[in-house]
Write a protein that holds these residues in place. Structure first.
Motif, short mmCIF file in Angstrom:
data_model
loop_
_atom_site.label_atom_id
_atom_site.label_comp_id
_atom_site.label_asym_id
_atom_site.label_seq_id
_atom_site.Cartn_x
_atom_site.Cartn_y
_atom_site.Cartn_z
N ARG A 75 -4.42 -0.21 6.20
CA ARG A 75 -3.89 0.58 7.83
C ARG A 75 -5.03 0.24 8.98
N ARG A 76 -5.97 -0.10 8.82
CA ARG A 76 -6.61 -1.04 10.11
C ARG A 76 -5.37 -1.84 10.95
N GLU A 77 -5.32 -2.59 9.72
CA GLU A 77 -3.89 -3.67 10.23
C GLU A 77 -2.80 -3.58 10.51
N CYS A 78 -2.01 -1.64 10.24
CA CYS A 78 -0.95 -1.97 11.10
C CYS A 78 -1.32 -1.09 11.85
N THR A 79 -2.14 -0.11 12.07
CA THR A 79 -2.02 0.36 12.77
C THR A 79 -2.34 0.36 14.38
N TYR A 80 -2.62 -1.14 14.50
CA TYR A 80 -2.35 -1.26 16.33
C TYR A 80 -0.99 -1.92 16.68
N TYR A 81 -0.24 -2.68 15.17
CA TYR A 81 1.21 -3.02 15.56
C TYR A 81 1.56 -1.60 15.18
N ILE A 82 1.29 -0.62 15.12
CA ILE A 82 2.51 -0.02 15.25
C ILE A 82 2.28 0.17 16.57
#
Length: 154
Positions: A75-82
């Protein structure tokens, strides 16, 4: 829209078509093999978000949200790019939502702080443009109404 915020470069840079094609081929090769790794899906979603096409950016957000929902470890990696994807799509409410999620657990994250500044500046800019458009429309309607009223009095 260049920025002086070094950490927000992700929000304003694109991959070349060749770079995106490498990621696409890997992702679809894994689909054909019957198993897509989270890393390939993430890489392709990231690449799509970094494209200049809103349709591809939307697909990138979708892929990253699938990972976000299915894999709490990522989730951490995805959150920023989302958040970046929504920013590029001018969906500032969702960009702010995901960026604030990241900032709530990593308040010192420079990328997220920079993206927050970009989001807020875009909201202000788009708000001013909207106000200008409404003001212009009201002025035109007023001129037309005045002209019609003036003609009707003759």
């Amino acid at each position: 829209m260049p920025t002086d915020l070094p950490y927000a470069a992700e929000a304003e840079s694109s991959l070349s078509p060749d770079e995106l094609e490498v990621l696409r081929r890997q992702y679809y090769r894994e689909i054909e093999q019957g198993h897509v790794t989270i890393q390939s899906k993430f890489n392709y979603g990231w690449g799509l978000i970094k494209s200049p096409s809103p349709e591809l950016e939307t697909e990138g957000v979708k892929l990253l949200q699938e990972i976000y929902s299915a894999s709490p470890d990522h989730r951490r990696e995805c959150t920023y790019y989302i958040a970046v994807g929504y920013y590029k799509l001018r969906n500032y409410a969702y960009a702010r939502k995901f960026n604030n999620l990241l900032l709530s657990v990593e308040p010192g994250n420079m990328q997220a702080q920079s993206l927050s500044t970009l989001i807020e500046n875009a909201v202000k800019r788009d708000g001013l443009v909207g106000i200008g458009m409404i003001t212009g429309a009201v002025a035109v309607v007023g001129l037309i109404a005045g002209s019609v009223w003036k003609r009707s009095r003759r």
